[in-house]
Scaffold this motif. Sequence first.
Motif, PDB file in Angstrom:
ATOM      1  N   MET A 178       2.900   0.934 -28.557  1.00  0.00           N
ATOM      2  CA  MET A 178       2.148  -0.303 -28.403  1.00  0.00           C
ATOM      3  C   MET A 178       1.055  -0.140 -27.357  1.00  0.00           C
ATOM      4  N   ALA A 179       1.371   0.542 -26.253  1.00  0.00           N
ATOM      5  CA  ALA A 179       0.381   0.741 -25.202  1.00  0.00           C
ATOM      6  C   ALA A 179      -0.821   1.521 -25.710  1.00  0.00           C
ATOM      7  N   ALA A 180      -0.555   2.588 -26.457  1.00  0.00           N
ATOM      8  CA  ALA A 180      -1.649   3.390 -27.002  1.00  0.00           C
ATOM      9  C   ALA A 180      -2.448   2.614 -28.043  1.00  0.00           C
ATOM     10  N   SER A 181      -1.760   1.799 -28.849  1.00  0.00           N
ATOM     11  CA  SER A 181      -2.446   1.014 -29.875  1.00  0.00           C
ATOM     12  C   SER A 181      -3.379  -0.022 -29.251  1.00  0.00           C
ATOM     13  N   VAL A 182      -2.884  -0.734 -28.248  1.00  0.00           N
ATOM     14  CA  VAL A 182      -3.718  -1.734 -27.587  1.00  0.00           C
ATOM     15  C   VAL A 182      -4.880  -1.064 -26.860  1.00  0.00           C
ATOM     16  N   GLY A 183      -4.606   0.071 -26.216  1.00  0.00           N
ATOM     17  CA  GLY A 183      -5.681   0.789 -25.538  1.00  0.00           C
ATOM     18  C   GLY A 183      -6.749   1.257 -26.509  1.00  0.00           C
ATOM     19  N   ILE A 229     -14.422  -2.631 -24.663  1.00  0.00           N
ATOM     20  CA  ILE A 229     -14.068  -3.528 -23.566  1.00  0.00           C
ATOM     21  C   ILE A 229     -13.731  -2.683 -22.349  1.00  0.00           C
ATOM     22  N   GLU A 230     -14.304  -3.022 -21.213  1.00  0.00           N
ATOM     23  CA  GLU A 230     -14.071  -2.251 -19.995  1.00  0.00           C
ATOM     24  C   GLU A 230     -12.642  -2.465 -19.500  1.00  0.00           C
ATOM     25  N   PHE A 231     -11.967  -1.360 -19.193  1.00  0.00           N
ATOM     26  CA  PHE A 231     -10.588  -1.444 -18.730  1.00  0.00           C
ATOM     27  C   PHE A 231     -10.538  -1.980 -17.305  1.00  0.00           C
ATOM     28  N   GLY A 232      -9.523  -2.820 -17.056  1.00  0.00           N
ATOM     29  CA  GLY A 232      -9.352  -3.413 -15.741  1.00  0.00           C
ATOM     30  C   GLY A 232      -8.246  -4.454 -15.779  1.00  0.00           C
ATOM     31  N   VAL A 233      -8.357  -5.437 -14.918  1.00  0.00           N
ATOM     32  CA  VAL A 233      -7.333  -6.479 -14.834  1.00  0.00           C
ATOM     33  C   VAL A 233      -7.247  -7.269 -16.137  1.00  0.00           C
ATOM     34  N   THR A 234      -8.394  -7.541 -16.754  1.00  0.00           N
ATOM     35  CA  THR A 234      -8.401  -8.339 -17.991  1.00  0.00           C
ATOM     36  C   THR A 234      -7.654  -7.639 -19.110  1.00  0.00           C
ATOM     37  N   THR A 235      -7.883  -6.346 -19.284  1.00  0.00           N
ATOM     38  CA  THR A 235      -7.191  -5.612 -20.355  1.00  0.00           C
ATOM     39  C   THR A 235      -5.694  -5.521 -20.079  1.00  0.00           C
ATOM     40  N   ILE A 236      -5.318  -5.341 -18.828  1.00  0.00           N
ATOM     41  CA  ILE A 236      -3.881  -5.331 -18.487  1.00  0.00           C
ATOM     42  C   ILE A 236      -3.252  -6.676 -18.817  1.00  0.00           C
ATOM     43  N   LEU A 237      -3.948  -7.757 -18.452  1.00  0.00           N
ATOM     44  CA  LEU A 237      -3.425  -9.104 -18.695  1.00  0.00           C
ATOM     45  C   LEU A 237      -3.238  -9.368 -20.185  1.00  0.00           C
ATOM     46  N   ILE A 238      -4.233  -9.017 -20.993  1.00  0.00           N
ATOM     47  CA  ILE A 238      -4.128  -9.231 -22.441  1.00  0.00           C
ATOM     48  C   ILE A 238      -2.973  -8.424 -23.021  1.00  0.00           C
TER      49      ILE A 238
END
Length: 263
Positions: free
Chosen positions: A115-120, A128-137
């Motif tokens: 799931m982590a690889a799929s979402v990434g 989409i730039e990786f950061g707090v927003t991507t972790i939250l989603i």
Amino acid sequence: MGWIRRNLVVLAGLLALGYLLLPNLVVLAYSFNDPAGRYNYEWNEFSTDAWRDPCGIADMCTSVGLSLRIAVMATIAATVLGTLAAFALARHRFRGRGAANGLIFLPMAMPEVVMAASVGTLFLNMRIEFGVTTILIAHIMFCLSFVVVAVKARVASMDPRLEEAARDLYAGPLQTFWRVTLPLAAPGIAAGAMLSFALSLDDFVITQFNSGPSTVTFPMFVWGASQRGIPVQVNVIGSAMFFLAVALVLGGQLIGGRRKARA
């Protein structure tokens, strides 16, 4: 022997509980250790220095604060969305209901790294730039299934005659929901919210795949520190979180007991 036979289930439960709590007790004990080297693996001597200065390690408390903020936001979003989805799946029949039920269980059934690889990959394709927003989603998507399962189980066990009685007493749809439905579903919602908070707070795999280069949560800090030697302050933070969780559970039990006593 007769007493043991009568209380065998209770004794087995206490042994299992003690086995589960043993790692927490070890973490607590070593939070008072003053290690001789970089690694806090062997007992050296008793010290309270780490408890007096839990933020003595650079960036550690910053990572704890970031983890708490993400966990709170992910819990709120997952609880609201999961509760709405659970009511829809439990109370209404619509086209695609079976497929939706299956999709809800997928994040719980598949390996977390998949799931982590799929979402990434999704974030990369969408640029989409990786950061707090991507972790939250990513955390919201992961926690959503657990909330839906917890709330749906509670909604399925609710007696519909209580809501029908409220409508017979001329309560409107909103009044019935706020006064009858929501209080009855509250235990399931609370269970889903607490589970979401715990899962988000200690998640490493999903966070690692969806974090930016300058975004470090507490689990990521611990993983990075383990290569150089985990400081004693990590044990202090872990023990504090454990005591906070126990306090919240005991507080909920006391509140529930008082409400039952008043009823």
